[in-house]
Scaffold this active site. Structure first.
Site, PDB file in Angstrom:
ATOM      1  N   LYS A  31       0.827  -1.211   0.000  1.00 56.18           N
ATOM      2  CA  LYS A  31       0.000   0.000   0.000  1.00 56.18           C
ATOM      3  C   LYS A  31       0.858   1.256   0.000  1.00 56.18           C
ATOM      4  CE  LYS A  31      -1.501   2.424   3.208  1.00 56.18           C
ATOM      5  NZ  LYS A  31      -2.003   3.006   4.464  1.00 56.18           N
ATOM      6  N   ASP A  40      -6.535   0.641   1.861  1.00 56.67           N
ATOM      7  CA  ASP A  40      -6.296   0.477   3.292  1.00 56.67           C
ATOM      8  C   ASP A  40      -7.570  -0.064   3.934  1.00 56.67           C
ATOM      9  OD1 ASP A  40      -8.044   2.610   3.360  1.00 56.67           O
ATOM     10  OD2 ASP A  40      -6.575   4.056   4.099  1.00 56.67           O
TER      11      ASP A  40
END
Length: 212
Positions: free
Chosen positions: A122, A140
Site C-alpha cells: 500500500k 487500506d
C-alpha cells in the site's frame, strides 16, 4: 435492484461532486519526504504525522542527512507516531539503501519500493500515485470497509478489494478515487456510529445487511 455498473457510476458521480480536486493529506516536499511520511502513517493519523514530520525534516529531509542521525535520534522525534523503534530503524535503513542502490532517489518502481524496509504494497502504491502519477489503487482498511459496504467487493481481504476496484473503476480515476474514498469515509461513512440510512452512498447502494 441496481447493477454493479450503476453502483459504480453513482460512486464516481457522488465522489467527484464532493471532492473534485482531492489533495494529498500528508505534507511533503518531494518523493523522499513523502515516502517517510507515508511510512510513519501506519497505525497513525495523518494529522499526527503532519505534526511530527516538520521536526524530523528540519533535521534530515534527504537520505544522506538521515543516515547522519542515530536511529535513536530518529526514534525520539517520531515517537508520537507510534511503533517508533521499528519505524526509525526502517527509515534509517531505507535511506541507506536509496543512497547505495538508487542514487539517493526514490525509485518510481513498485517492486523496488516494496523491497525497502518498512515499505509495504500500500505504501509503495501511494508513493507511486501521488509523486509519479502512476495509476494505482492503494487499499487500506478504510477503503476496504467502504467498498464492502457498497457491495462492490466481498470483503474477503484488501488484496481482493484492490483487484475488484481496479476491475470496476476506470484507470484514469484510480489515483483520485483513492483519496476521495478516504475523505468520504472520514466525513460521511465512519467505522463507528455510522448511520447508513443517512449516508450519501450507503443509503443508495449499501448492501442489505447494513440496514438490519
Amino acid at each position: 435492484m441496481l447493477t454493479t455498473t450503476a453502483k459504480v457510476q453513482i460512486v464516481l458521480d457522488v465522489l467527484q461532486r464532493l471532492y473534485p480536486n482531492p489533495s494529498v493529506p500528508l505534507k511533503r516536499r518531494d518523493p523522499y519526504t513523502h515516502l517517510i511520511a507515508v511510512l510513519l502513517s501506519a497505525q497513525c493519523t495523518d494529522a499526527r504525522v503532519n505534526q511530527v514530520t516538520p521536526a524530523l525534516f528540519a533535521r534530515a529531509d534527504r537520505p544522506e542527512r538521515m543516515i547522519e542521525l542515530d536511529v535513536e535520534e530518529i526514534e525520539q522525534i517520531i515517537r508520537p507516531c507510534g511503533l517508533a523503534p521499528r519505524k526509525s530503524k526502517a527509515i534509517w535503513e531505507l535511506s541507506q539503501i536509496l543512497l547505495a542502490e538508487h542514487g539517493g532517489q526514490v525509485p518510481p518502481d513498485l517492486a523496488a519500493l516494496e523491497r525497502l524496509p518498512g515499505v509495504g504494497h500500500k505504501t509503495a502504491q501511494v508513493v507511486l500515485a501521488q509523486n509519479f502519477g502512476v495509476p494505482t489503487f492503494p487499499v487500506d482498511t478504510h477503503i476496504h470497509r467502504l467498498i464492502y459496504r457498497w457491495g462492490l467487493s466481498n470483503g474477503k481481504n484488501v488484496e481482493q478489494t484492490e483487484r475488484d476496484c481496479k476491475r470496476l473503476f476506470p484507470q484514469e480515476r484510480w489515483n483520485d478515487l483513492h483519496l476521495q474514498i478516504i475523505y468520504f469515509g472520514r466525513e460521511h461513512c465512519p467505522a463507528r456510529g455510522h448511520q447508513p440510512a443517512e449516508c450519501l452512498l450507503c443509503s443508495r447502494i449499501g448492501r442489505r445487511s447494513l440496514f438490519k
